[in-house]
Design a protein around this motif. Structure first.
Motif, PDB file in Angstrom:
ATOM      1  N   TYR A   1     -89.211  49.959  34.796  1.00  0.00           N
ATOM      2  CA  TYR A   1     -89.633  49.339  36.049  1.00  0.00           C
ATOM      3  C   TYR A   1     -88.881  48.033  36.305  1.00  0.00           C
ATOM      4  O   TYR A   1     -88.405  47.776  37.420  1.00  0.00           O
ATOM      5  CB  TYR A   1     -91.142  49.091  35.988  1.00  0.00           C
ATOM      6  N   GLY A   2     -88.752  47.208  35.267  1.00  0.00           N
ATOM      7  CA  GLY A   2     -88.127  45.900  35.442  1.00  0.00           C
ATOM      8  C   GLY A   2     -86.667  45.961  35.843  1.00  0.00           C
ATOM      9  O   GLY A   2     -86.141  45.015  36.434  1.00  0.00           O
ATOM     10  N   ASP A   3     -85.981  47.074  35.525  1.00  0.00           N
ATOM     11  CA  ASP A   3     -84.584  47.216  35.921  1.00  0.00           C
ATOM     12  C   ASP A   3     -84.434  47.402  37.421  1.00  0.00           C
ATOM     13  O   ASP A   3     -83.404  47.053  38.005  1.00  0.00           O
ATOM     14  CB  ASP A   3     -83.958  48.434  35.232  1.00  0.00           C
ATOM     15  N   LEU A   4     -85.442  48.008  38.048  1.00  0.00           N
ATOM     16  CA  LEU A   4     -85.323  48.449  39.435  1.00  0.00           C
ATOM     17  C   LEU A   4     -86.089  47.572  40.413  1.00  0.00           C
ATOM     18  O   LEU A   4     -85.840  47.622  41.619  1.00  0.00           O
ATOM     19  CB  LEU A   4     -85.822  49.895  39.555  1.00  0.00           C
ATOM     20  N   ALA A   5     -87.046  46.814  39.903  1.00  0.00           N
ATOM     21  CA  ALA A   5     -87.887  46.011  40.782  1.00  0.00           C
ATOM     22  C   ALA A   5     -87.137  44.794  41.305  1.00  0.00           C
ATOM     23  O   ALA A   5     -86.296  44.204  40.622  1.00  0.00           O
ATOM     24  CB  ALA A   5     -89.143  45.557  40.038  1.00  0.00           C
ATOM     25  N   THR A   6     -87.447  44.419  42.535  1.00  0.00           N
ATOM     26  CA  THR A   6     -86.950  43.169  43.105  1.00  0.00           C
ATOM     27  C   THR A   6     -87.824  42.039  42.564  1.00  0.00           C
ATOM     28  O   THR A   6     -89.048  42.062  42.727  1.00  0.00           O
ATOM     29  CB  THR A   6     -87.010  43.207  44.632  1.00  0.00           C
ATOM     30  N   THR A   7     -87.207  41.080  41.894  1.00  0.00           N
ATOM     31  CA  THR A   7     -87.967  40.054  41.188  1.00  0.00           C
ATOM     32  C   THR A   7     -87.361  38.678  41.414  1.00  0.00           C
ATOM     33  O   THR A   7     -86.211  38.542  41.829  1.00  0.00           O
ATOM     34  CB  THR A   7     -87.965  40.323  39.670  1.00  0.00           C
ATOM     35  N   MET A   8     -88.167  37.669  41.105  1.00  0.00           N
ATOM     36  CA  MET A   8     -87.664  36.302  41.103  1.00  0.00           C
ATOM     37  C   MET A   8     -88.440  35.506  40.070  1.00  0.00           C
ATOM     38  O   MET A   8     -89.556  35.854  39.689  1.00  0.00           O
ATOM     39  CB  MET A   8     -87.766  35.674  42.490  1.00  0.00           C
ATOM     40  N   MET A   9     -87.816  34.415  39.620  1.00  0.00           N
ATOM     41  CA  MET A   9     -88.453  33.514  38.664  1.00  0.00           C
ATOM     42  C   MET A   9     -88.106  32.082  39.028  1.00  0.00           C
ATOM     43  O   MET A   9     -87.073  31.818  39.647  1.00  0.00           O
ATOM     44  CB  MET A   9     -87.983  33.796  37.233  1.00  0.00           C
ATOM     45  N   MET A  10     -88.984  31.170  38.613  1.00  0.00           N
ATOM     46  CA  MET A  10     -88.732  29.747  38.750  1.00  0.00           C
ATOM     47  C   MET A  10     -88.938  29.136  37.366  1.00  0.00           C
ATOM     48  O   MET A  10     -90.074  29.047  36.880  1.00  0.00           O
ATOM     49  CB  MET A  10     -89.680  29.116  39.767  1.00  0.00           C
ATOM     50  N   LEU A  11     -87.839  28.758  36.711  1.00  0.00           N
ATOM     51  CA  LEU A  11     -87.904  28.307  35.331  1.00  0.00           C
ATOM     52  C   LEU A  11     -87.756  26.793  35.243  1.00  0.00           C
ATOM     53  O   LEU A  11     -86.776  26.231  35.753  1.00  0.00           O
ATOM     54  CB  LEU A  11     -86.789  28.967  34.518  1.00  0.00           C
ATOM     55  N   PRO A  12     -88.696  26.089  34.601  1.00  0.00           N
ATOM     56  CA  PRO A  12     -88.572  24.639  34.414  1.00  0.00           C
ATOM     57  C   PRO A  12     -87.414  24.318  33.472  1.00  0.00           C
ATOM     58  O   PRO A  12     -87.359  24.816  32.354  1.00  0.00           O
ATOM     59  CB  PRO A  12     -89.909  24.245  33.789  1.00  0.00           C
ATOM     60  N   THR A  13     -86.489  23.516  33.924  1.00  0.00           N
ATOM     61  CA  THR A  13     -85.327  23.172  33.093  1.00  0.00           C
ATOM     62  C   THR A  13     -85.434  21.783  32.472  1.00  0.00           C
ATOM     63  O   THR A  13     -84.768  21.506  31.474  1.00  0.00           O
ATOM     64  CB  THR A  13     -84.034  23.262  33.914  1.00  0.00           C
ATOM     65  N   ALA A  14     -86.250  20.905  33.059  1.00  0.00           N
ATOM     66  CA  ALA A  14     -86.379  19.555  32.496  1.00  0.00           C
ATOM     67  C   ALA A  14     -87.673  18.919  32.996  1.00  0.00           C
ATOM     68  O   ALA A  14     -88.202  19.283  34.053  1.00  0.00           O
ATOM     69  CB  ALA A  14     -85.184  18.685  32.870  1.00  0.00           C
ATOM     70  N   TYR A  15     -88.176  17.961  32.216  1.00  0.00           N
ATOM     71  CA  TYR A  15     -89.374  17.199  32.557  1.00  0.00           C
ATOM     72  C   TYR A  15     -89.040  15.717  32.445  1.00  0.00           C
ATOM     73  O   TYR A  15     -88.535  15.256  31.417  1.00  0.00           O
ATOM     74  CB  TYR A  15     -90.517  17.570  31.613  1.00  0.00           C
ATOM     75  N   ASP A  16     -89.311  14.982  33.518  1.00  0.00           N
ATOM     76  CA  ASP A  16     -89.008  13.555  33.549  1.00  0.00           C
ATOM     77  C   ASP A  16     -90.272  12.806  33.946  1.00  0.00           C
ATOM     78  O   ASP A  16     -90.751  12.912  35.083  1.00  0.00           O
ATOM     79  CB  ASP A  16     -87.889  13.273  34.551  1.00  0.00           C
ATOM     80  N   ASP A  17     -90.854  12.051  33.001  1.00  0.00           N
ATOM     81  CA  ASP A  17     -92.088  11.312  33.276  1.00  0.00           C
ATOM     82  C   ASP A  17     -91.827   9.905  33.787  1.00  0.00           C
ATOM     83  O   ASP A  17     -92.743   9.078  33.873  1.00  0.00           O
ATOM     84  CB  ASP A  17     -92.974  11.261  32.033  1.00  0.00           C
ATOM     85  N   GLY A  18     -90.567   9.609  34.136  1.00  0.00           N
ATOM     86  CA  GLY A  18     -90.221   8.282  34.620  1.00  0.00           C
ATOM     87  C   GLY A  18     -89.738   7.359  33.531  1.00  0.00           C
ATOM     88  O   GLY A  18     -89.161   6.297  33.808  1.00  0.00           O
TER      89      GLY A  18
END
Length: 652
Positions: free
Chosen positions: A237-254
């Motif tokens: 299923y995962g090969d054929l499904a239209t998908t998207m992801m939002m992956l956190p790349t960094a965290y900045d607390d100031g």
């Protein structure tokens, strides 16, 4: 920094969320049902659809977006379906995974009947069951009441978790056609993210971003998404499904920026300390390695490594929990003392013991091919469900999976062969491809001897030897010897209809990647005709049938076998004086890019005997082009035709 590292442990909980968490949507209360939705009876371009997803939406609020709570995240989910046919009524149940870390709340659902009546979901239709006590995971299943053709099913719920990682893709697709699918990510300014989209069916994915006073809102959507194709030997299923992801790349607390899923090195650093802690607390492992390695005095490094592998594989019970994130307070010592561990824990124990042999080892993250594709460019540890150990012996890297008693030293399950994997290292991790053994190592080889007596009764014996991936299927496949014997009897009698099968013996040799079964058989009295005899030439490995009924131009997806392999059958047949061969299969010698088929019959009239031989090769596990599909279809078509040709004897 400590509080942040505590959050990263919860990656494990989110990584286990299944695909359907990416399937739903948002809202307080259910939106009004439009006249168009009420009138809908079929889906354009998919007239046979049993049901349709009218919409699936979700809002993912990362890290308390828009609030003062900068720990908890929540996923709001909503979906609306419509039942179009009687078969669609089978889709009137949903399941939601949750745990102590991923908390389910606010579930609401209803059935809206064609006449306008509304049947709310009550507590009596909800059922919760534990799926992992150690990880405290549960599944809540909900059955919709009063479902009939034309009914509309609404449901919505909320998941809360104390992390901002969401490592499952959002599936814009579904097993059903979807009229509208969307997700909105609400991202606070402290988090930097990377978006990733796959659109293999060329649906058309739309995106828009807007800045707000509390961060960024990213909306992703698609309309008129076709159902994911379901074809024989098709991709997951995962090969054929239209998908998207939002992956956190960094965290900045100031104050400081922490790299997250920015690179494989940063991911390895996040987990490296936890692995080291687990490895250092090894309990009695040192004494054990001396005992196990001492069982092969004077042995080579390979022999000692094999002994250690068998110890972990066979003596430590496998807890079937997936993922590469360690459980809290998990250590090698606890795994050893408790004589049980999940995939990662057993891999860490094996690595610890091999390290004490002064062998060069690496932990490996591996992904089951049937769970969907792995894109090495997307830094997502959630795609890896299993940990292996790579050990270098005689200058060659050998990959070990100690979680499965049916696997030999250096053997992997077929689902992990030829797949992308990560050699774990907190400084220089490396993406690799796991080995893909030759097709002829995966073999089913049958030798059958049959005699025809003067009354026209067939009796004889046979043996099948399974090697490679075929052996894996038949090693420890039943709970004990009695059940295994019964299982073989059922299989053989299914292959030899009209025969009584007796004298069954079997061997399971995991360290040789081999399983064997032998038997004797006698034609049942009621099947004996007296003046003619039909011989099951291809049994027990045939006859084959054509699985690829579609014309090549109609095939939408690649062909994906579990593994490439070879089947070989040899039948030796003898008959008494006064009988002769009446019909026999024609010779075949076909070879193309998908594989080969060879059939021959050698008849010795004077010796009143013959030898039938059949060999079929599938040389590739994946066929991606129309020409390759045509070739494999031709191959199976020829095999089906040849296998249907009778081998028969008659009285002179």
């Amino acid at each position: 920094m400590k509080s942040f590292r505590a959050q990263t442990v919860l990656l494990a909980a989110v990584a286990f969320l299944p695909g359907f968490l990416g399937r739903p949507a948002l809202a307080e209360g259910f939106p009004p049902i439009s006249d168009a939705d009420r009138a809908l009876t079929s889906v354009p371009n998919e007239p046979n659809a049993a049901a349709v997803v009218l919409f699936k939406k979700s809002e993912f609020e990362l890290m308390g977006y828009g609030t003062h709570n900068r720990v908890s995240s929540r996923l709001l989910v909503q979906e609306r379906r419509k039942i179009l046919t009687e078969k669609g009524k089978e889709l009137a149940e949903v399941g939601i995974v949750h745990s102590d870390y991923v908390r389910l709340s606010g579930f609401k659902g209803r059935t809206v009947l064609p006449d306008g009546r509304v049947l709310p979901i009550g507590d009596e239709t909800r059922f919760e069951r534990k799926v992992s006590r150690r990880q405290k995971r549960s599944v809540t299943s909900v059955a919709f009441p009063g479902v009939e053709v034309g009914a509309i099913l609404d449901y919505q719920y909320e998941l809360r978790f104390d992390s901002f990682f969401y490592l499952e893709p959002w599936y814009l697709s579904d097993e059903l056609p979807v009229l509208h699918s969307e997700i909105v990510f609400k991202i606070p300014p402290e988090i930097r993210v990377q978006a990733w989209t796959r659109d293999p069916l060329k649906v058309g994915v739309h995106t828009e971003n807007k800045r707000t006073r509390t961060g960024t809102e990213a909306r992703v959507w698609a309309d008129n998404v076709p159902a994911v194709p379901d074809e024989p030997f098709g991709p997951p299923y995962g090969d054929l499904a239209t998908t998207m992801m939002m992956l956190p790349t960094a965290y900045d607390d100031g104050v400081a920026e922490t790299k997250l899923l920015e690179s494989w090195a940063s991911v390895c650093k996040l987990l490296g300390d936890d692995y080291e802690k687990a490895l250092k607390k090894d309990g009695d492992a040192a004494r054990t390695i001396r005992e196990v390695a001492g069982s092969t005095p004077g042995g080579t490094p390979r022999e000692k490594a094999e002994a250690v592998y068998r110890f972990v594989r066979d003596r430590i019970e496998t807890v079937h929990e997936e993922g590469v994130f360690p459980l809290e307070n998990s250590t090698v010592g606890k795994t050893f003392a408790g004589a049980q561990g999940n995939y990662l824990e057993k891999a860490l124990l094996l690595k610890s013991l091999l390290d004490r042999l002064k062998l060069q080892t690496r932990l490996v993250w591996a992904a089951n091919r049937w769970y969907g594709p792995v894109d090495p460019q997307v830094v997502n540890p959630g795609v890896f469900d299993r940990a292996l150990v790579a050990v270098t012996l005689d200058g060659q890297r050998v990959f070990l999976d100690p979680s499965d008693r049916a696997l030999a030293f250096g053997q992997l399950r077929a689902a992990y062969e030829a797949t992308p994997a990560l050699l774990f290292d907190d400084k220089k991790p490396e993406m690799i491809v796991l080995p893909d053994p030759p097709f002829d190592q995966n073999r089913r080889q049958a030798v059958v001897d049959l005699d025809l007596d003067a009354e026209g009764r067939l009796t004889g014996k046979g043996e099948v030897v399974f090697t490679g991936q075929h052996s894996w299927s038949w090693i420890h496949w039943k709970e004990d010897d009695a059940a295994t014997l019964e299982g073989w009897k059922t299989w053989l009698e299914g292959e030899y209809e009209g025969f009584a099968v007796e004298g069954i013996q079997f061997q399971e040799l995991p360290d040789e990647q081999t399983a064997k079964v032998s038997w004797t058989m006698k034609q049942r009295e009621e099947e004996v005709l007296g003046d003619e005899a039909s011989v099951p030439a291809t049994a027990p490995l045939g006859p084959s049938t054509q699985p690829f009924v579609q014309q090549a131009e109609k095939r939408r997806t690649p062909v994906m076998f579990g593994f490439a392999d070879r089947d070989e059958t040899e039948l030796r047949l003898r008959w008494p004086e006064g009988w002769k061969v009446d019909t026999k299969p024609a010779a075949v010698n076909l070879q193309n890019k998908a594989g080969a088929l060879a059939v021959s019959v050698e008849v010795d009239e004077a010796g009143r005997s013959l030898v039938y031989r059949r060999k079929m090769d599938i040389v590739k596990r994946e066929l991606t082009t129309t020409l390759q599909y045509h070739d494999v279809r031709t191959l199976y078509g020829k095999a089906e035709k040849s296998d249907a040709e009778p081998l028969a004897l008659v009285r002179r």
